[in-house]
Design a protein around this motif. Structure first.
Motif, mmCIF file in Angstrom:
data_model
loop_
_atom_site.group_PDB
_atom_site.id
_atom_site.type_symbol
_atom_site.label_atom_id
_atom_site.label_comp_id
_atom_site.label_asym_id
_atom_site.label_seq_id
_atom_site.Cartn_x
_atom_site.Cartn_y
_atom_site.Cartn_z
ATOM 1 N N ASP A 185 17.515 0.776 11.159
ATOM 2 C CA ASP A 185 18.615 1.443 11.876
ATOM 3 C C ASP A 185 19.309 2.444 10.968
ATOM 4 N N ALA A 186 19.462 2.061 9.722
ATOM 5 C CA ALA A 186 20.101 2.990 8.772
ATOM 6 C C ALA A 186 19.290 4.250 8.603
ATOM 7 N N ILE A 187 17.981 4.110 8.509
ATOM 8 C CA ILE A 187 17.107 5.278 8.368
ATOM 9 C C ILE A 187 17.183 6.155 9.602
ATOM 10 N N ARG A 188 17.190 5.560 10.787
ATOM 11 C CA ARG A 188 17.277 6.329 12.024
ATOM 12 C C ARG A 188 18.595 7.072 12.122
ATOM 13 N N HIS A 189 19.712 6.496 11.641
ATOM 14 C CA HIS A 189 21.024 7.119 11.702
ATOM 15 C C HIS A 189 21.068 8.386 10.851
ATOM 16 N N ILE A 190 20.512 8.304 9.669
ATOM 17 C CA ILE A 190 20.502 9.476 8.774
ATOM 18 C C ILE A 190 19.681 10.611 9.375
ATOM 19 N N THR A 191 18.569 10.295 9.976
ATOM 20 C CA THR A 191 17.705 11.310 10.569
ATOM 21 C C THR A 191 18.393 12.020 11.716
ATOM 22 N N ASP A 192 19.147 11.292 12.534
ATOM 23 C CA ASP A 192 19.848 11.920 13.657
ATOM 24 C C ASP A 192 20.925 12.889 13.178
ATOM 25 N N GLU A 193 21.623 12.561 12.075
ATOM 26 C CA GLU A 193 22.698 13.432 11.577
ATOM 27 C C GLU A 193 22.170 14.670 10.868
ATOM 28 N N ASP A 194 20.934 14.680 10.401
ATOM 29 C CA ASP A 194 20.384 15.747 9.568
ATOM 30 C C ASP A 194 20.312 17.102 10.283
ATOM 31 N N GLY A 195 20.186 17.221 11.593
ATOM 32 C CA GLY A 195 20.053 18.489 12.332
ATOM 33 C C GLY A 195 21.344 19.052 12.834
ATOM 34 N N ILE A 196 22.449 18.492 12.443
ATOM 35 C CA ILE A 196 23.754 18.954 12.963
ATOM 36 C C ILE A 196 24.407 19.880 11.935
ATOM 37 N N LEU A 197 24.878 21.110 12.356
ATOM 38 C CA LEU A 197 25.583 22.054 11.490
ATOM 39 C C LEU A 197 27.083 21.834 11.600
ATOM 40 N N SER A 198 27.769 21.981 10.484
ATOM 41 C CA SER A 198 29.213 21.743 10.493
ATOM 42 C C SER A 198 29.946 22.931 11.132
ATOM 43 N N ILE A 199 31.147 22.684 11.616
ATOM 44 C CA ILE A 199 31.990 23.726 12.212
ATOM 45 C C ILE A 199 32.336 24.791 11.166
ATOM 46 N N ASP A 200 32.603 24.433 9.909
ATOM 47 C CA ASP A 200 32.962 25.389 8.851
ATOM 48 C C ASP A 200 31.826 26.377 8.593
ATOM 49 N N PHE A 201 30.586 25.844 8.586
ATOM 50 C CA PHE A 201 29.444 26.708 8.340
ATOM 51 C C PHE A 201 29.289 27.746 9.468
ATOM 52 N N LEU A 202 29.437 27.301 10.715
ATOM 53 C CA LEU A 202 29.318 28.209 11.851
ATOM 54 C C LEU A 202 30.387 29.303 11.811
#
Length: 369
Positions: free
Chosen positions: A2-19
């Motif tokens: 579950d921990a591995i799956r959680h990290i993978t899901d967060e990896d494709g999200i860009l932060s608001i500051d970067f945008l």
């Protein structure tokens, strides 16, 4: 797992500051790109600007009489620098009605051919080129005469690129000349008794302003005493008067006279010595005083040259007449026949008495960089 799956899901999200930062960067880049063509356009149009300046300069030179016009700018400070700042524009045409026909007086003044009068580089920039930029220039005039005269001002080395150039075909109006010689002196011969051993008399060249300043005459061919020089050449005097009868003939003096309405004349004072901004007088190429001094001997080869510089005295009075009186003295060798001498008034006008103004082909070139 579950921990591995959680990290993978967060990896494709860009932060608001970067945008936000990326958006600001893109907007700034678009603004910079939109400004670049403006800068480049200014750089790319330099050649067009030089051509425009060269064209404008050529128009002023060959289509404009300059300013001021009354009196003409070339008459201001003719032999000194006192009034040069009053000149506003260095156009070279005879008048506004004669585009591409240049005044000889203005040409000589413009190309610094007048004694003790010089235009500087700043004068040319301010009075003919105009503009805020410190332009370099070369302005030249080539006259297609027998001797092919060439005049130029400005830099000698014209660049091979990034410069403006104009070439204009023009004509230069040369001054009129009264060539008074043995073939034209017939009506001006006086006769005195053979027993008279010597005499002196005036021979006048009469300049009628009302005849010369005739508005029906095209300005390109008009003899204008207000803005152009007049020249008188006296040659062949001795041979015309039968030199075998004359022991000696001398030129003693010259005088400028204003003719009055009743036909009488008065000497115009204050126009001496022999060389100033009114006239010059030479015998055989050597300047001589108008009055006083030793008489100048006249022979078959003698040439007396009188140049009257504009504006001529009283030429603003259109009905006035100016007389140029040449006084000669004579000593006769014998008393066998009656003696001859020069007398009368020779008309400086539009007849065969005078060589009329000639239009000489020329090329004006203007380079600006």
């Amino acid at each position: 797992m579950d921990a591995i799956r959680h990290i993978t899901d967060e990896d494709g999200i860009l932060s608001i500051d970067f945008l936000a930062g990326f958006t600001v960067f893109i907007l700034a880049l678009i603004m910079v790109i939109s400004l670049v063509p403006g800068f480049l356009a200014g750089i790319q149009s330099e050649n067009i600007d030089y051509d425009a300046v060269a064209y404008r300069t050529s128009v002023i030179l060959v289509e404009d009489p300059g300013a001021p016009q009354n009196p003409s700018w070339n008459l201001m400070g003719a032999y000194d620098m006192e009034h040069k700042d009053d000149i506003q524009r260095l156009g070279l045409t005879v008048s506004k009605d004669t585009p591409n026909i240049l005044s000889r007086e203005k040409v000589d003044k413009f190309f610094n051919r007048t004694p003790d009068f010089t235009f500087t580089a700043e004068d040319y920039r301010e009075k003919v080129i105009f503009g805020d930029f410190t332009y370099l220039y070369n302005i030249s005039l080539r006259l297609e005469t027998e001797s092919e005269s060439y005049y130029a001002v400005g830099g000698d080395e014209v660049p091979t690129f990034q410069y403006g150039y104009m070439r204009r075909l023009v004509k230069v109006k040369e001054p009129s000349v009264a060539e008074i010689n043995s073939t034209r002196l017939g009506p001006y011969t006086g006769v005195i008794d053979k027993n008279i051993t010597s005499t002196s008399a005036d021979f006048a060249v009469q300049i009628p302003y009302d005849v010369l300043i005739n508005r029906s005459v095209n300005p390109a061919y008009r003899i204008d005493p207000q803005s152009e020089q007049l020249m008188i050449n006296l040659t062949g005097l001795w041979s015309h008067l039968n030199g075998t009868d004359i022991e000696s003939m001398n030129f003693t003096r010259m005088g400028l006279y204003k003719q009055l309405d009743d036909g009488s004349t008065i000497l115009i004072p204050g126009l001496y010595p022999w060389a100033n901004d009114t006239y010059s007088l030479k015998v055989n190429g050597t300047a001589v005083p108008a009055t006083g001094g030793s008489p100048e001997s006249v022979s078959n080869s003698s040439v007396i040259t009188m140049v009257l510089y504009p504006p001529l005295p009283f030429s603003n009075e259109i009905t006035s007449v100016l007389n140029v009186n040449f006084n000669f003295s004579y000593v006769y060798a014998n008393n066998i026949t009656d003696h001859n001498y020069l007398t009368g008034a020779y008309q400086y006008d539009y007849t065969t008495n005078v060589t009329q103004p000639e239009l000489v082909d020329a090329v004006m070139e203007v380079a600006i960089w």
